[in-house]
Design an enzyme around this catalytic site. Structure first.
Site, mmCIF file in Angstrom:
data_model
loop_
_atom_site.group_PDB
_atom_site.id
_atom_site.type_symbol
_atom_site.label_atom_id
_atom_site.label_comp_id
_atom_site.label_asym_id
_atom_site.label_seq_id
_atom_site.Cartn_x
_atom_site.Cartn_y
_atom_site.Cartn_z
ATOM 1 N N HIS A 61 0.838 -1.209 0.000
ATOM 2 C CA HIS A 61 0.000 0.000 0.000
ATOM 3 C C HIS A 61 0.874 1.262 0.000
ATOM 4 O O HIS A 61 1.273 1.745 1.045
ATOM 5 C CB HIS A 61 -0.914 -0.007 1.224
ATOM 6 N N ASN A 95 -4.824 6.047 -7.318
ATOM 7 C CA ASN A 95 -5.353 7.424 -7.314
ATOM 8 C C ASN A 95 -4.356 8.452 -7.851
ATOM 9 O O ASN A 95 -4.002 9.412 -7.194
ATOM 10 C CB ASN A 95 -5.867 7.820 -5.921
ATOM 11 N N ASP A 306 1.001 2.736 3.655
ATOM 12 C CA ASP A 306 0.149 3.825 3.164
ATOM 13 C C ASP A 306 0.978 5.106 2.973
ATOM 14 O O ASP A 306 0.514 6.213 3.272
ATOM 15 C CB ASP A 306 -1.036 4.085 4.114
ATOM 16 N N PHE A 324 -5.000 14.492 3.597
ATOM 17 C CA PHE A 324 -4.724 13.407 4.544
ATOM 18 C C PHE A 324 -3.511 12.602 4.075
ATOM 19 O O PHE A 324 -3.331 12.411 2.881
ATOM 20 C CB PHE A 324 -5.938 12.469 4.617
ATOM 21 N N GLY A 325 -2.702 12.122 5.012
ATOM 22 C CA GLY A 325 -1.644 11.168 4.659
ATOM 23 C C GLY A 325 -0.260 11.619 5.052
ATOM 24 O O GLY A 325 0.027 12.814 5.122
HETATM 25 ZN ZN LIG Z 1 -6.915 4.616 2.162
#
Ligand SMILES: [Zn+2]
Length: 426
Positions: A61, A95, A306, A324-325
């Site tokens: 991920h 994405n 992630d 976010f992230g």
């Molecule tokens: Zn996610």
């Protein structure tokens, strides 16, 4: 092709139940021999004494931001960060811009990776066109082009009927469906975990229920369709329990957890610091403890980062407006050693599983083992090296990490892909 021999490391290979001091010989891009005092003529020598020699780590991920957002990350820069974190294979989420929802984009990513990436890149295609959640993407042709799974990560598939159809389609193709579990009506524009801390900080909350209801729905649909279903970045304790329940029923349900969700909780947030803003949000201590328990018991199959680069210009806005992230590739092993192994929660063998055989099984990758003839992907790491993370020296193009200046005990020493050292500690 040159040979490489890793001398005298502690070889931990969960797939073959090996945990012993040995040499590992790599030749022609494959694992050629594992044993005592190997004597291969002409091989380059690497002294691995005092280190763990493990199958190459797999991160299922990551966000590489190419095509479309090359100012935040590229396949090359993200793969360098992966190599520096000990990862030999990574799965980028779709994405990008355009979204990886058709074979042309999948092929583009694979071709760019073949030319510019330090590590193996196995792309994940979108579930729906543009990840807009309205109609199915070209899943069959993406699989033919090399996609290993489908996901609309960043967004959930809100429409249950569409998710059912996606599972039926993916199931017939043998692909896992990976869901970003968030009921958007429940998360409703929230910025952090809903609880005491969100009230204290005056920020809008994202309740655990927004994750739990989607995990519940998806498990029911996985049972209905027989699909391989995987929960991305699980963070809430009831979700972990539900995955445990699904596994006990014999469903093909798996999940992953990120280091930040077991290393931190909402109480660690520095107020309004966007480096603590991610989805799902940092949850309560009870949730973080449940993630650790799930990693130990086997309810959680893999550690995944992630890794989500965002440039400073986007992260330096008011908290509510920030994306976010956070970065994750270079700190994953250090955080996992500290919170899972040094704390006595899991064994070193289990840690290696969570980075190798676990993720390989989720994605159906023929990797994550040092078996003879397997691809020569190897991660060499040290459990005792003291080092400090300096985000300004990150190989990523972005700097959004809450772990800048944090001291670690243990981390990667060398990363070997296809028999070639692609990163080593200086
Ligand atoms: Zn996610």
């Amino acid at each position: 092709m040159p040979k490489l021999i890793l001398r005298n490391g502690r070889v931990i290979d969960p797939a073959s139940h090996r945990d012993s001091i040995a040499d590992v010989l790599l030749a022609d891009g494959k694992i050629a021999a594992v044993g005592q005092s190997l004597d291969p003529s002409g091989a380059e020598e690497f002294d691995a004494s005092g280190c763990i020699v493990a199958p190459g780590f797999i991160d299922i991920h990551v966000h590489l931001r190419e095509p479309g957002f090359e100012y935040a990350e590229t396949i090359e820069s993200g793969s360098r960060a992966a190599a520096a974190g000990g990862f030999t294979s990574i799965c980028p989420m779709p994405n990008t811009k355009p979204v990886n929802d058709n074979a042309t984009v999948t092929r583009y990513i694979i071709e760019r990776a073949e030319r510019h990436a330090m590590v193996n890149v196995f792309p994940i295609g979108a579930i729906t066109k543009g990840s807009a959640g309205e109609e199915l993407a070209a899943i069959g042709s993406m699989k033919e082009a090399g996609a290993v799974a489908v996901s609309d990560d960043g967004k959930p598939v809100m429409n249950a009927r569409l998710m059912r159809r996606a599972m039926e389609m993916a199931s017939s193709l043998g692909l896992p469906v990976v869901d970003h579990c968030e009921d958007l009506h429940l998360s409703a524009g929230g910025d952090m975990h809903e609880g005491f801390q969100s009230v204290r900080l005056g920020l809008r909350g994202i309740p655990s229920a927004s994750e739990d209801v989607m995990v519940a729905r998806d498990i029911l649909l996985a049972e209905l369709t027989g699909a391989r279903y995987h929960v991305a970045h699980i963070s809430a304790w009831r979700s972990v329990k539900m995955v445990e329940f699904a596994k006990a029923r014999g469903l093909r349900v798996t999940c992953e957890a990120t280091p930040h969700h077991f290393a931190l909780s909402d109480g660690d947030m520095i107020a309004y610091d966007s480096n603590y803003k991610m989805k799902p949000p940092l949850r309560s201590q009870q949730d973080a403890a449940a993630v650790v328990d799930g990693l130990a018991s086997g309810s959680i199959d893999a550690i995944a980062t992630d890794h989500a680069p965002h440039p400073g210009s986007e992260k330096m806005q008011e908290f509510e407006r920030c994306p976010f992230g956070i970065l994750g590739l270079e700190t994953a092993l250090g955080l996992s050693l500290e919170n899972l192994v040094h704390s006595g929660k899991i064994s070193l063998l289990r840690l290696v599983e969570l980075f190798t055989t676990g993720p390989a099984r989720v994605m159906g990758l023929d990797r994550g083992t040092l078996a003879l003839g397997a691809p020569a992907d190897v991660t060499v790491f040290d459990t005792a090296r003291a080092w400090t993370y300096d985000v300004n020296k990150s190989f990523s193009k972005s700097r959004n990490s809450p772990f800048h200046a944090r001291a670690f005990l243990g981390g990667p020493v060398a990363t070997i892909v296809g028999g070639k050292i692609v990163w080593r500690l200086d």
